[in-house]
Design a protein around this motif. Structure first.
Motif, mmCIF file in Angstrom:
data_model
loop_
_atom_site.group_PDB
_atom_site.id
_atom_site.type_symbol
_atom_site.label_atom_id
_atom_site.label_comp_id
_atom_site.label_asym_id
_atom_site.label_seq_id
_atom_site.Cartn_x
_atom_site.Cartn_y
_atom_site.Cartn_z
ATOM 1 N N SER A 115 0.998 -0.833 19.955
ATOM 2 C CA SER A 115 2.206 -1.155 19.197
ATOM 3 C C SER A 115 1.886 -2.078 18.032
ATOM 4 N N GLU A 116 2.505 -1.818 16.874
ATOM 5 C CA GLU A 116 2.301 -2.648 15.701
ATOM 6 C C GLU A 116 3.313 -3.785 15.629
ATOM 7 N N TYR A 117 4.157 -3.899 16.624
ATOM 8 C CA TYR A 117 5.244 -4.857 16.567
ATOM 9 C C TYR A 117 4.833 -6.135 17.281
ATOM 10 N N PRO A 118 5.170 -7.309 16.706
ATOM 11 C CA PRO A 118 4.765 -8.572 17.337
ATOM 12 C C PRO A 118 5.442 -8.761 18.678
ATOM 13 N N GLN A 119 4.726 -9.359 19.628
ATOM 14 C CA GLN A 119 5.273 -9.514 20.974
ATOM 15 C C GLN A 119 6.309 -10.620 21.014
ATOM 16 N N ARG A 120 7.388 -10.338 21.701
ATOM 17 C CA ARG A 120 8.435 -11.348 21.925
ATOM 18 C C ARG A 120 8.136 -12.128 23.188
ATOM 19 N N PRO A 548 -4.394 7.671 18.747
ATOM 20 C CA PRO A 548 -4.199 6.664 19.802
ATOM 21 C C PRO A 548 -2.730 6.327 20.073
ATOM 22 N N LYS A 549 -1.860 6.434 19.061
ATOM 23 C CA LYS A 549 -0.441 6.180 19.310
ATOM 24 C C LYS A 549 0.154 7.248 20.226
ATOM 25 N N VAL A 550 -0.322 8.451 20.075
ATOM 26 C CA VAL A 550 0.120 9.522 20.974
ATOM 27 C C VAL A 550 -0.324 9.215 22.394
#
Length: 792
Positions: A115-120, A548-550
């Protein structure tokens, strides 16, 4: 004629009000209605009207002046110039604050490893899609980035008159430029570009061609401007700036840069050096590089270089003019300071985009402080600085400071633009996110829904920002474990995305994944599998089957398939994931280790314990190689190996692995972390089975201490452990302690039953120990050994 004029600069020609009225009332189509000497009067009267907001009057004055030169101009150009002007668009007349949607993202769980999204947080969570290109990628024309240095009409000095006439090549470009400004206000950039280009051709003594074009100009090679004998060379700079701004608004960055570089070449010529024009042009080039920087870090560096040079020039200009009692000099100094604040704001945007929030904060504070000093308290540029500074504080976790600045932005913008404006909706979402981040879900929900209604009022029911807000609402419910409402919000967002985005857009994939995650946590594994498969098919269509995202989505497919008991399908999917990751990263990568661990879990569920141990041990080798011996993820695999040996009946090997697991967990997490609870329980059970009851009690007592440290008596684990301890005391014939444990366990069970909403349970009815992957609960595997018979 100066390239840039102040509001107070006026022609030295004095014309009586009666004469002005007479000139104004004449129609431009009248034959010989105006004398050539009227050009400056008409033009400058139009400038006065423009500066006082009388756009229709300004257009009539410029048209009347233009009609004097009609015989010398292309027919089509004159016909267009003399047509009635449409009213200016609100976006061009009223410069608004444009802000990028705030996506202080909440993020995915460890199963979303790429995931490219920062961890919460380290717990399972949904994904926040990136801002939609239709919202954030295109520059908003009303955002003050310092691109409007030459957006005012120019005056004509009566000294340019030669006898009773004004020189054509020095006067007509000004008229064309001023009419072009009105076309810009009317939102007709294509026609405006035609006037600017024709004015530029006259300045360069080029052939006057009847070229009413705009996009086709890309094929022309604009050469650097040269000084002519008929007029000041700097006349070209305002025209080039306006052409550059038109192409910039159309996102034709290559052609925009050509215009600005031509302007910079002129401003840098030693004979006609214009430092203010150089600073303005460098800032404009920096803005273009900033908007191109998404595809290249080199462009971001170039933007910073341009902005920095622009700032140095402006600061030198201020230093060279101070101290000074001249009013005009001081006014220009104030203008330079405003431009400095704007350029510093641009510098902050580059730092923010690069993720250097500390540098962005420093720069934004300087810009905000300057604007606070120079601008009224309700100025939109001050609001923009407050927003940028607030968003940076938000990213740095300074939530109270962020909220204070968001409220300042909201107060200014809602009063100035109205309560149903897009930017009001965005700031409401930012304010909701602050409450969200502080786990103040009630306050967050109220603001999210207010933002949603405002977004719909401003942009319509079907818009990417509507979907973005619904995703935020879904995330909030997800984190509050209200999966039913989360699914409802995500599904509503999905409908919007499918209506306004391409069918294979990445945001649709994110939303499908969030819906699947919510169903999984509800235990609706069949529904989760359906949504995961939809996401997988879309990703494979766009990215190919080896991306890899798949692999991330396919891993989720395998996980829920295993929970549904479809072990063969799960194993096949994990094998495919393993191949993708090995091809992408090689054999020694943490993602490869995670997949090997998952394969081991499926084999465990199938009863293939020896194969499971082989897979776990290979995962352990890779994790130790990549992460070291004392990492939490190493402990996870050790735990899985120990549990498999325990299931095989090899208690000695199981205890050795559990002991190593406990050592690594304590080293990585400390002595009070909840991950220790499951390991301590297993060790306690084995000692209980072996009859080493006092040792077993020690481990269960430690479990009880840690669980109560985190949750008090509001965890189902507490009464369950007390029940186990009661059985051990029964085996030891220690009736008083037995009765005390059973009584306390019964009391806590009854209390939890009366307030289930406050009960902490790991979704396990009987304290089912779980195998984990990278901190994730994947499969509940109950591994209980029968209690020893009570002592006779």
């Amino acid at each position: 004629m100066n390239a840039r004029q102040s509001h107070d600069e006026r022609s030295n020609e004095q014309v009586s009000p009666k004469r002005q009225k007479s000139l104004y009332e004449k129609a431009p189509t009248q034959t010989n209605a105006f004398h050539p000497s009227d050009v400056a009067t008409l033009n400058n009267l139009g400038v006065d009207c423009f500066e006082h907001g009388g756009i229709p009057d300004a257009s009539k004055c410029f048209q009347n002046a233009m009609s004097i030169f009609a015989p010398a101009l292309p027919q089509s150009l004159c016909q267009e110039a003399l047509k009635p002007f449409p009213p200016p668009t609100p976006a061009r007349m009223q410069r608004q604050v444009s802000i990028d949607p705030a996506d202080v993202s909440v993020s995915g769980d460890d199963s979303q490893e790429e995931s490219e999204y920062p961890q919460r947080s380290p717990v399972a969570g949904p994904l926040s899609p990136p801002a939609c290109p239709s919202v954030a990628a295109a520059p908003r024309p009303d955002y003050d980035e310092g691109m409007n240095s030459y957006n005012r009409p120019l005056r004509i000095d009566s000294n340019l008159r030669e006898g009773s006439h004004f020189d054509y090549q020095r006067t007509v470009p000004v008229l064309l430029f001023n009419i072009g400004q009105l076309r810009v206000l009317a939102g007709d950039d294509t026609m405006a570009a035609s006037y600017f280009l024709y004015a530029l051709d006259i300045i360069n003594q080029r052939a006057c061609t009847d070229s009413m074009f705009y996009p086709q100009v890309q094929s022309q090679q604009r050469q650097p401007q040269h000084e002519t004998s008929n007029g000041p060379i700097l006349d070209a700079i305002p025209i080039l700036h306006n052409l550059g701004h038109i192409y910039y608004r159309a996102q034709n960055y290559k052609l925009a840069m050509t215009m600005y570089y031509d302007a910079l070449d002129i401003a840098q010529k030693p004979k006609h050096s214009n430092l203010s024009a150089m600073a303005s042009t460098l800032n404009c080039l920096g803005v273009i590089f900033f908007h191109m920087s998404g595809s290249s870090d080199e462009n971001a560096s170039k933007a910073l270089e341009m902005f920095t040079t622009s700032l140095e020039i402006r600061k030198n200009l201020i230093n060279s003019s101070l101290p000074n009692t001249n009013t005009d000099v001081n006014t220009k100094s104030q203008d330079e300071r405003r431009e400095i604040a704007t350029t510093m704001n641009n510098v902050g945007r580059v730092h923010y985009m690069l993720g250097d929030h500390t540098a962005a904060l420093t720069t934004y504070i300087e810009a905000y402080t300057l604007r606070k000093d120079l601008l009224p308290a309700n100025h939109l540029d001050l609001a923009a600085s407050a927003y940028n500074l607030g968003q940076t504080h938000h990213q740095l976790g300074n939530l109270d400071e962020a909220m204070k600045l968001y409220v300042e932005f909201y107060d200014i913008v809602s009063n100035y633009l109205g309560s149903s404006h897009r930017d009001v909706a965005i700031i409401l979402k930012c304010m909701a996110q602050v409450h969200h981040d502080k786990s103040e879900y009630k306050e967050a929900a109220g603001l999210y829904y207010e933002s949603l209604q405002t977004t719909k009022a401003a942009l319509g029911e079907l818009h990417p920002e509507v979907a973005s807000t619904l995703n935020k609402i879904g995330n909030m419910y997800y984190e509050n474990s209200d999966f039913e409402r989360a699914i409802k919000a995500y599904e509503e967002g999905l409908i919007v995305e499918q209506a306004v985005l391409q069918s294979n857009h990445q945001n649709i994939v994110v939303t499908l994944t969030n819906i699947a995650q919510s169903h999984k946590h509800k235990g609706n594994h069949a529904a989760a599998l359906e949504r995961y498969m939809e996401a997988y098919n879309l990703q494979r269509m766009v990215l190919g089957s080896s991306n890899p995202k798949v692999a991330v989505t396919l891993s989720n497919v395998a996980q829920v398939s295993c929970r549904l008991g479809h072990f063969t399908k799960a194993l096949d999917a994990y094998q495919e994931v393993l191949q993708i990751r090995r091809d992408a990263h090689g054999d020694n990568h943490v993602d490869v280790a995670a997949t090997l661990n998952s394969i081991g879990l499926v084999l465990f569920r199938q009863g293939y314990h020896k194969l499971a141990i082989e897979s776990f041990e290979e995962s352990l080798r890779v994790r130790r190689l990549c992460l070291g011996d004392q990492h939490r993820d190493v402990a996870v695999v050790l735990y899985n190996i120990a549990t498999t040996y325990l299931e095989e009946g090899d208690d000695d090997k199981a205890m050795a692995c559990y002991a190593e697991t406990l050592r690594v967990e304590r080293s990585a997490l400390g002595n009070d972390h909840r991950d220790l609870v499951v390991t301590l329980q297993h060790i306690g059970q084995v000692y209980q089975q072996r009859g080493e009851l006092d040792v077993s009690l020690g481990y269960f007592t430690e479990v009880l201490r840690i669980e109560r440290l985190h949750h008090g008596n509001n965890s189902v684990i507490v009464p369950q452990i007390l029940n186990k301890m009661g059985n051990i005391y029964l085996q030891k014939a220690d009736v008083p302690n037995m009765m005390e444990c059973f009584a306390e366990a019964t009391r806590i069970f009854e209390a939890l039953s009366s307030s289930p909403s406050e009960t902490v349970s790991d979704n396990d009815e009987d304290v089912s120990e779980e195998l984990k992957i990278t901190g994730y609960n994947f499969y509940s595997i109950s591994i209980f050994h029968p209690e020893c018979a009570a002592a006779a």
